[in-house]
Design a protein around this motif. Structure first.
Motif, PDB file in Angstrom:
ATOM      1  N   THR A 124       0.819  -1.220   0.000  1.00  0.00           N
ATOM      2  CA  THR A 124       0.000   0.000   0.000  1.00  0.00           C
ATOM      3  C   THR A 124       0.847   1.261   0.000  1.00  0.00           C
ATOM      4  O   THR A 124       0.305   2.359   0.000  1.00  0.00           O
ATOM      5  CB  THR A 124      -0.916   0.014   1.250  1.00  0.00           C
ATOM      6  OG1 THR A 124      -0.089  -0.084   2.420  1.00  0.00           O
ATOM      7  CG2 THR A 124      -1.902  -1.136   1.208  1.00  0.00           C
ATOM      8  N   THR A 125       2.164   1.106   0.050  1.00  0.00           N
ATOM      9  CA  THR A 125       3.070   2.253   0.018  1.00  0.00           C
ATOM     10  C   THR A 125       4.164   1.987  -1.003  1.00  0.00           C
ATOM     11  O   THR A 125       4.438   0.844  -1.351  1.00  0.00           O
ATOM     12  CB  THR A 125       3.705   2.490   1.404  1.00  0.00           C
ATOM     13  OG1 THR A 125       4.369   1.301   1.819  1.00  0.00           O
ATOM     14  CG2 THR A 125       2.662   2.875   2.432  1.00  0.00           C
ATOM     15  N   ASP A 151       2.351   2.923  -9.113  1.00  0.00           N
ATOM     16  CA  ASP A 151       1.290   3.936  -9.070  1.00  0.00           C
ATOM     17  C   ASP A 151       0.177   3.345  -8.205  1.00  0.00           C
ATOM     18  O   ASP A 151      -0.693   2.615  -8.693  1.00  0.00           O
ATOM     19  CB  ASP A 151       0.757   4.251 -10.469  1.00  0.00           C
ATOM     20  CG  ASP A 151       1.630   5.251 -11.214  1.00  0.00           C
ATOM     21  OD1 ASP A 151       2.538   5.821 -10.580  1.00  0.00           O
ATOM     22  OD2 ASP A 151       1.411   5.452 -12.415  1.00  0.00           O
ATOM     23  N   ILE A 152       0.233   3.622  -6.917  1.00  0.00           N
ATOM     24  CA  ILE A 152      -0.736   3.039  -5.982  1.00  0.00           C
ATOM     25  C   ILE A 152      -1.968   3.941  -5.912  1.00  0.00           C
ATOM     26  O   ILE A 152      -1.863   5.158  -5.813  1.00  0.00           O
ATOM     27  CB  ILE A 152      -0.100   2.862  -4.596  1.00  0.00           C
ATOM     28  CG1 ILE A 152       1.017   1.824  -4.708  1.00  0.00           C
ATOM     29  CG2 ILE A 152      -1.122   2.449  -3.554  1.00  0.00           C
ATOM     30  CD1 ILE A 152       1.769   1.567  -3.438  1.00  0.00           C
ATOM     31  N   GLY A 153      -3.119   3.334  -5.941  1.00  0.00           N
ATOM     32  CA  GLY A 153      -4.369   4.061  -5.810  1.00  0.00           C
ATOM     33  C   GLY A 153      -4.928   4.580  -7.120  1.00  0.00           C
ATOM     34  O   GLY A 153      -6.036   5.090  -7.162  1.00  0.00           O
ATOM     35  N   LYS A 157      -1.910   0.198 -12.527  1.00  0.00           N
ATOM     36  CA  LYS A 157      -0.945  -0.919 -12.376  1.00  0.00           C
ATOM     37  C   LYS A 157       0.413  -0.630 -13.018  1.00  0.00           C
ATOM     38  O   LYS A 157       1.065  -1.521 -13.498  1.00  0.00           O
ATOM     39  CB  LYS A 157      -1.514  -2.237 -12.944  1.00  0.00           C
ATOM     40  CG  LYS A 157      -2.878  -2.607 -12.419  1.00  0.00           C
ATOM     41  CD  LYS A 157      -2.817  -2.972 -10.968  1.00  0.00           C
ATOM     42  CE  LYS A 157      -4.190  -3.436 -10.502  1.00  0.00           C
ATOM     43  NZ  LYS A 157      -4.258  -3.745  -9.130  1.00  0.00           N
ATOM     44  N   LYS A 158       0.822   0.625 -13.029  1.00  0.00           N
ATOM     45  CA  LYS A 158       2.122   0.973 -13.603  1.00  0.00           C
ATOM     46  C   LYS A 158       3.228   0.683 -12.599  1.00  0.00           C
ATOM     47  O   LYS A 158       3.044   0.796 -11.390  1.00  0.00           O
ATOM     48  CB  LYS A 158       2.150   2.430 -14.037  1.00  0.00           C
ATOM     49  CG  LYS A 158       1.271   2.695 -15.242  1.00  0.00           C
ATOM     50  CD  LYS A 158       1.452   4.079 -15.778  1.00  0.00           C
ATOM     51  CE  LYS A 158       0.614   4.266 -17.036  1.00  0.00           C
ATOM     52  NZ  LYS A 158       0.868   5.545 -17.675  1.00  0.00           N
ATOM     53  N   ILE A 159       4.395   0.308 -13.137  1.00  0.00           N
ATOM     54  CA  ILE A 159       5.551  -0.025 -12.331  1.00  0.00           C
ATOM     55  C   ILE A 159       6.783   0.618 -12.941  1.00  0.00           C
ATOM     56  O   ILE A 159       6.904   0.706 -14.170  1.00  0.00           O
ATOM     57  CB  ILE A 159       5.709  -1.561 -12.206  1.00  0.00           C
ATOM     58  CG1 ILE A 159       6.859  -1.943 -11.265  1.00  0.00           C
ATOM     59  CG2 ILE A 159       5.884  -2.213 -13.577  1.00  0.00           C
ATOM     60  CD1 ILE A 159       6.923  -3.427 -10.923  1.00  0.00           C
ATOM     61  N   TYR A 160       7.676   1.113 -12.084  1.00  0.00           N
ATOM     62  CA  TYR A 160       8.883   1.795 -12.535  1.00  0.00           C
ATOM     63  C   TYR A 160      10.063   1.306 -11.689  1.00  0.00           C
ATOM     64  O   TYR A 160       9.892   0.958 -10.520  1.00  0.00           O
ATOM     65  CB  TYR A 160       8.771   3.310 -12.332  1.00  0.00           C
ATOM     66  CG  TYR A 160       7.488   3.920 -12.813  1.00  0.00           C
ATOM     67  CD1 TYR A 160       7.372   4.364 -14.130  1.00  0.00           C
ATOM     68  CD2 TYR A 160       6.403   4.069 -11.950  1.00  0.00           C
ATOM     69  CE1 TYR A 160       6.192   4.934 -14.575  1.00  0.00           C
ATOM     70  CE2 TYR A 160       5.224   4.630 -12.394  1.00  0.00           C
ATOM     71  CZ  TYR A 160       5.123   5.069 -13.694  1.00  0.00           C
ATOM     72  OH  TYR A 160       3.955   5.625 -14.136  1.00  0.00           O
ATOM     73  N   CYS A 161      11.246   1.344 -12.260  1.00  0.00           N
ATOM     74  CA  CYS A 161      12.448   1.071 -11.475  1.00  0.00           C
ATOM     75  C   CYS A 161      12.678   2.245 -10.538  1.00  0.00           C
ATOM     76  O   CYS A 161      12.587   3.395 -10.956  1.00  0.00           O
ATOM     77  CB  CYS A 161      13.661   0.889 -12.388  1.00  0.00           C
ATOM     78  SG  CYS A 161      13.538  -0.574 -13.440  1.00  0.00           S
TER      79      CYS A 161
END
Length: 162
Positions: A124-125, A151-153, A157-161
């Motif tokens: 969640t963080t 990208d929470i909330g 569903k994006k994810i980055y290094c």
């Protein structure tokens, strides 16, 4: 005991034993025969050198323009792992569910980690710490971690290094 008595010379052997004990001659050896105990010692030596597989620091790459997954590069193994297990923790340090990725893998390579993976269900963080455990055919494991941002909330569903 009846079987022992039927042996030829058994009575003579018992009589000689008792006589030796009563006379004190051979008392120590007779006592040692009477109360036996054993201790075993084993020495293990290694021939050659062997060390547990170790991850070199995994390389995180943003290769997807939509930021739906990151590429995690691994290397440093003398043999290929049979399984890679992933789990993630938020800034609280508590790891959630894990997910296995079955091979075949090489001694080095890359794997894709998607932002919608179930390992992020309890995160969640951000940033999240992703733990990667490589398991080898002999059961030995090697572990490393890498940081990613999510990208929470937003639901995208994006994810980055990180």
């Amino acid at each position: 005991m009846a079987r022992f008595r039927s042996l030829p010379g058994a009575a003579l052997a018992v009589g000689a034993f008792v006589l030796m004990v009563l006379l004190g001659a051979g008392g120590a050896s007779a006592s040692a025969l009477w109360q036996q105990s054993a201790t075993a010692t084993m020495t293990v030596t290694a021939s050659g050198t062997w060390s547990a597989p170790v991850f070199t620091t995994p390389a995180c790459s943003n290769v997807d323009n939509a930021n739906k997954y990151v590429s995690l590069g691994y290397s440093g193994f003398s043999e290929a792992p049979t399984r890679l297990t992933f789990s993630a923790a938020g800034t609280n340090g508590v790891y959630g569910p894990s997910a296995d990725m079955a091979g075949p893998f090489g001694t080095s390579g890359t794997v894709a980690l998607f932002g919608d993976s179930t390992i992020f269900s309890q995160v969640t963080t951000t940033p999240a710490t992703v733990r990667i455990v490589a398991t080898f055919s002999n059961g030995v494991q090697a572990t490393t971690t890498v940081k990613v941002s999510l990208d929470i909330g937003t639901g995208n569903k994006k994810i980055y290094c990180a």
